[in-house]
Motif scaffolding. Sequence first.
Motif, PDB file in Angstrom:
ATOM      1  N   ALA A 170       0.831  -1.195   0.000  1.00 44.86           N
ATOM      2  CA  ALA A 170       0.000   0.000   0.000  1.00 44.86           C
ATOM      3  C   ALA A 170       0.868   1.247   0.000  1.00 44.86           C
ATOM      4  O   ALA A 170       1.890   1.328   0.668  1.00 44.86           O
ATOM      5  CB  ALA A 170      -0.922  -0.011   1.219  1.00 44.86           C
ATOM      6  N   GLY A 172      -0.405   5.067   0.314  1.00 46.21           N
ATOM      7  CA  GLY A 172      -1.556   5.956   0.374  1.00 46.21           C
ATOM      8  C   GLY A 172      -2.799   5.200  -0.046  1.00 46.21           C
ATOM      9  O   GLY A 172      -3.080   4.115   0.453  1.00 46.21           O
ATOM     10  N   ASN A 173      -3.552   5.771  -0.997  1.00 49.86           N
ATOM     11  CA  ASN A 173      -4.735   5.085  -1.529  1.00 49.86           C
ATOM     12  C   ASN A 173      -4.404   4.203  -2.721  1.00 49.86           C
ATOM     13  O   ASN A 173      -5.307   3.609  -3.314  1.00 49.86           O
ATOM     14  CB  ASN A 173      -5.808   6.111  -1.920  1.00 49.86           C
ATOM     15  N   ASN A 174      -3.133   4.132  -3.083  1.00 53.54           N
ATOM     16  CA  ASN A 174      -2.706   3.368  -4.242  1.00 53.54           C
ATOM     17  C   ASN A 174      -1.900   2.145  -3.811  1.00 53.54           C
ATOM     18  O   ASN A 174      -1.676   1.916  -2.620  1.00 53.54           O
ATOM     19  CB  ASN A 174      -1.854   4.237  -5.177  1.00 53.54           C
ATOM     20  N   THR A 175      -1.464   1.381  -4.805  1.00 61.58           N
ATOM     21  CA  THR A 175      -0.600   0.229  -4.562  1.00 61.58           C
ATOM     22  C   THR A 175       0.667   0.390  -5.377  1.00 61.58           C
ATOM     23  O   THR A 175       0.616   0.585  -6.593  1.00 61.58           O
ATOM     24  CB  THR A 175      -1.306  -1.080  -4.953  1.00 61.58           C
ATOM     25  N   ALA A 231      -3.795   2.506  -9.146  1.00 69.93           N
ATOM     26  CA  ALA A 231      -4.906   2.955  -8.314  1.00 69.93           C
ATOM     27  C   ALA A 231      -5.475   1.796  -7.506  1.00 69.93           C
ATOM     28  O   ALA A 231      -5.523   0.655  -7.971  1.00 69.93           O
ATOM     29  CB  ALA A 231      -5.988   3.581  -9.180  1.00 69.93           C
ATOM     30  N   GLY A 232      -5.930   2.099  -6.283  1.00 73.98           N
ATOM     31  CA  GLY A 232      -6.586   1.110  -5.445  1.00 73.98           C
ATOM     32  C   GLY A 232      -5.608   0.299  -4.631  1.00 73.98           C
ATOM     33  O   GLY A 232      -4.408   0.300  -4.876  1.00 73.98           O
ATOM     34  N   ARG A 233      -6.153  -0.413  -3.641  1.00 73.67           N
ATOM     35  CA  ARG A 233      -5.307  -1.221  -2.770  1.00 73.67           C
ATOM     36  C   ARG A 233      -6.034  -2.459  -2.270  1.00 73.67           C
ATOM     37  O   ARG A 233      -5.609  -3.093  -1.310  1.00 73.67           O
ATOM     38  CB  ARG A 233      -4.808  -0.386  -1.599  1.00 73.67           C
ATOM     39  N   ASP A 234      -7.150  -2.826  -2.917  1.00 69.65           N
ATOM     40  CA  ASP A 234      -7.920  -3.995  -2.499  1.00 69.65           C
ATOM     41  C   ASP A 234      -7.850  -5.077  -3.571  1.00 69.65           C
ATOM     42  O   ASP A 234      -8.029  -4.798  -4.752  1.00 69.65           O
ATOM     43  CB  ASP A 234      -9.390  -3.627  -2.258  1.00 69.65           C
TER      44      ASP A 234
END
Length: 258
Positions: A170, A172-175, A231-234
């Motif tokens: 992770a 921030g809000n990104n990967t 973008a994203g981290r899920d």
Amino acid sequence: MRMSKRLLPVLLALLPLPAFADGAALPEDPLGSPMWEYHAKKLFAGAPVRFDPAVKVILPVIAEDQHVVPVTVDARALAGVQRILIFADLNPIPVAIDYRPVVAAPLVTTRIKLDQRTPVRAAVLLTDGTWHVWGDWIDAAGGGCSAPPVSRVRGDWADHLGEMRGAAWASGNNTRLRVSFRHPMDTGLVENIPAYNIEALRVTDARGATLGEMAVYGAVAEDPVFTLEVAGRDGPIEIAARDTSGLEFSGALEPKAP
């Protein structure tokens, strides 16, 4: 991380470079390269070009190993980035990568080969059609593109072809992800060894949506390594690559918590 190596129908399209354009007005090159005008006309096809230090290009001053030269491009200070090119003016294979950060930060790190002292540049295309360019000279002993890769010398390249390693974490809000492939990345400039390289890379999310895609050329170093921020981290992130023989290599990375 799971990994597969298989021969499949082509899934990734090589990103074409623009056609040659004559007579385009170009800014004067602050690096004074004898090849600037030639490459600029070929790559930018008459589009507006400006030199812009907002395109951060992190390079060594001297290439300690001309076969493996790290290059980082960070264009996060610019809005609307569509493409990132990394190229070396005086290399026999000038362009190393053509990256499209579809749903990703305009940030990329890789390693390239250098055949001599040369300017190494990043060119960033924005949504307004303007190319923003920055870079610097790197001193190199030479021969990075015209010497056989280590795996060819050892003779074990086929035993490890396509092996993939990577990690995602992770940011921030990104990967942020870092992925490498075992591959000789032959330039075709070594006697009796034809050109053979990874030519395309695609990163997708768990639903199959493209996060970023890249055309890769023989100027990228043996056993190529790429660091990207998507973008994203899920959920798992899928990485797929194809080489010039049609072999495809793929795997998945699960982002780690900070």
